[in-house]
Design a protein around this motif. Sequence first.
Motif, short mmCIF file in Angstrom:
data_model
loop_
_atom_site.label_atom_id
_atom_site.label_comp_id
_atom_site.label_asym_id
_atom_site.label_seq_id
_atom_site.Cartn_x
_atom_site.Cartn_y
_atom_site.Cartn_z
N ALA A 102 0.85 -1.19 0.00
CA ALA A 102 0.00 0.00 0.00
C ALA A 102 0.89 1.23 0.00
CB ALA A 102 -0.90 0.00 1.23
N ILE A 103 0.66 2.14 -0.95
CA ILE A 103 1.52 3.31 -1.12
C ILE A 103 0.68 4.58 -1.15
CG2 ILE A 103 3.17 4.46 -2.64
CD1 ILE A 103 3.99 1.72 -3.67
N LEU A 104 1.14 5.56 -0.40
CA LEU A 104 0.52 6.88 -0.38
C LEU A 104 1.53 7.90 -0.89
CD1 LEU A 104 -1.92 8.69 0.63
CD2 LEU A 104 -0.67 8.89 2.79
N SER A 105 1.15 8.69 -1.89
CA SER A 105 2.09 9.68 -2.44
C SER A 105 1.71 11.11 -2.09
CB SER A 105 2.18 9.53 -3.96
OG SER A 105 0.92 9.71 -4.57
N LYS A 106 0.43 11.34 -1.72
CA LYS A 106 -0.03 12.69 -1.40
C LYS A 106 -0.92 12.63 -0.17
CE LYS A 106 -0.51 13.65 -6.38
NZ LYS A 106 -1.48 14.02 -7.44
N THR A 107 -0.71 13.54 0.76
CA THR A 107 -1.58 13.57 1.93
C THR A 107 -2.84 14.37 1.62
OG1 THR A 107 -0.68 15.62 2.88
CG2 THR A 107 0.46 13.55 3.42
N ILE A 108 -3.86 14.14 2.40
CA ILE A 108 -5.11 14.90 2.22
C ILE A 108 -4.87 16.38 2.49
CG2 ILE A 108 -7.39 15.29 3.22
CD1 ILE A 108 -7.58 12.25 3.62
N LEU A 109 -4.13 16.69 3.55
CA LEU A 109 -3.90 18.10 3.89
C LEU A 109 -3.15 18.83 2.79
CD1 LEU A 109 -3.05 18.04 7.72
CD2 LEU A 109 -5.27 18.29 6.58
N ALA A 110 -2.17 18.16 2.18
CA ALA A 110 -1.42 18.78 1.09
C ALA A 110 -2.32 19.04 -0.11
CB ALA A 110 -0.25 17.89 0.70
N GLN A 111 -3.21 18.12 -0.40
CA GLN A 111 -4.12 18.29 -1.54
C GLN A 111 -5.14 19.40 -1.28
OE1 GLN A 111 -5.24 14.43 -3.69
NE2 GLN A 111 -4.33 13.63 -1.80
N LEU A 112 -5.62 19.50 -0.05
CA LEU A 112 -6.53 20.59 0.29
C LEU A 112 -5.84 21.94 0.12
CD1 LEU A 112 -8.33 19.19 3.47
CD2 LEU A 112 -9.26 19.35 1.15
N SER A 113 -4.61 22.02 0.60
CA SER A 113 -3.86 23.28 0.48
C SER A 113 -3.64 23.65 -0.98
CB SER A 113 -2.51 23.16 1.20
OG SER A 113 -2.69 22.98 2.58
N ALA A 114 -3.36 22.65 -1.81
CA ALA A 114 -3.16 22.90 -3.25
C ALA A 114 -4.44 23.40 -3.90
CB ALA A 114 -2.67 21.63 -3.94
N MET A 115 -5.58 23.03 -3.33
CA MET A 115 -6.88 23.46 -3.84
C MET A 115 -7.32 24.80 -3.23
SD MET A 115 -8.72 19.74 -3.51
CE MET A 115 -10.36 20.31 -4.00
N LYS A 116 -6.44 25.39 -2.40
CA LYS A 116 -6.74 26.65 -1.70
C LYS A 116 -7.91 26.49 -0.72
CE LYS A 116 -3.61 28.55 -4.31
NZ LYS A 116 -2.24 28.72 -3.77
N VAL A 117 -8.01 25.29 -0.15
CA VAL A 117 -9.02 25.03 0.87
C VAL A 117 -8.32 24.91 2.21
CG1 VAL A 117 -10.77 23.41 1.72
CG2 VAL A 117 -10.56 23.85 -0.75
N ASP A 118 -8.66 25.78 3.14
CA ASP A 118 -8.12 25.69 4.49
C ASP A 118 -8.67 24.42 5.13
OD1 ASP A 118 -7.48 25.89 7.18
OD2 ASP A 118 -8.10 27.98 7.38
N PRO A 119 -7.80 23.49 5.55
CA PRO A 119 -8.31 22.25 6.14
C PRO A 119 -9.30 22.46 7.27
CG PRO A 119 -5.95 22.07 5.73
CD PRO A 119 -6.34 23.50 5.46
N ARG A 120 -9.20 23.58 7.98
CA ARG A 120 -10.12 23.84 9.09
C ARG A 120 -11.52 24.21 8.59
NH1 ARG A 120 -8.60 23.84 14.23
NH2 ARG A 120 -6.39 23.49 14.66
N GLN A 121 -11.66 24.43 7.30
CA GLN A 121 -12.99 24.62 6.73
C GLN A 121 -13.75 23.30 6.63
OE1 GLN A 121 -11.38 27.06 3.18
NE2 GLN A 121 -13.46 27.81 3.44
N VAL A 122 -13.01 22.20 6.69
CA VAL A 122 -13.65 20.88 6.62
C VAL A 122 -14.17 20.54 8.01
CG1 VAL A 122 -13.35 18.46 6.02
CG2 VAL A 122 -12.08 20.22 4.76
N LYS A 123 -15.44 20.79 8.22
CA LYS A 123 -16.04 20.60 9.54
C LYS A 123 -16.64 19.21 9.72
CE LYS A 123 -15.33 24.93 10.72
NZ LYS A 123 -14.30 25.26 11.73
N LEU A 124 -16.82 18.48 8.61
CA LEU A 124 -17.41 17.16 8.67
C LEU A 124 -16.52 16.16 7.92
CD1 LEU A 124 -21.18 17.89 7.85
CD2 LEU A 124 -20.25 17.26 10.08
#
Length: 282
Positions: A102-124
């Motif tokens: 099992a291989i992970l190349s990108k974290t969720i937080l990194a992808q959110l930042s690349a999308m200009k979405v502040d991770p703290r906006q994800v409330k659910l």
Amino acid sequence: MKRLHYAFRHVWGAVALAALLAWPQALAATPNRLELWRLDCGSVDIPDADFLNDSFALAGVHKTVVVSCYLIRDGDRFLLWDAGLPLSRLGAGRRSVGGGRAILSKTILAQLSAMKVDPRQVKLVALSHYHSDHSGQLATLPWATLMIGQQDLEVVRSTAAAFNLERSEFGPWLTGGAKVDGVVGDRDIFGDGRVIMLATPGHTPGHHSLLIKLSSGSVILTGDLWHFREQIRIHGVPKINTSRADSLASMDRIEQIARNLSASFIIGHDDRDTKMPPSAAR
């Protein structure tokens, strides 16, 4: 006649005024446009997919499956569906179920930042089920309310001590005071009938799929109801599922819902379903 004319004008004026007052409320009630994005949450190489079917249809078949997470936006509200492989799979990865890597190349937080979405906006954060390839990065969003099938939540709580490493992603919701919502049956997440967790037990006791009614058409994120398209045709029930009968009933339910709503399936582990519809990805 004058009285009748006056009365008519009075009633008409009242109706017009009521309509005028209701107009801003009608505008305010106009639903936000739903947006849907897929996040790359890893991949798993499976040397022998036999464990993904209990009728020997996949014996000796080599498979590489993707791991998908999804971000849904409704106005200023963000929902993350599934949380992908654990951070321990970054880079070289690790052996996983079935003996594959099992291989992970990108974290969720990194992808959110690349999308200009502040991770703290994800409330659910809502999970299809508790398996570690769907909950692995959950603990990187400890401020979010966790939504998970109540029966799956009970499994997590009862096995947390015995499987501490694999359950550590649930730490903030088990011992850290983070808010958790055990979902029983179906759940209309935003209350407007457009994003609904659908109870589809069988893979795990509290497994859910997600119905999303986009302006371009409805889609169903099927979780691990199926791992790839071929399983739909053969009614492939993995040996690791907790109930064969529930699995088949859930498959039948989702197929019927898809027909009734003209909805499309999105199978999170099938690499052919990684390209989202253009209207869903912008």
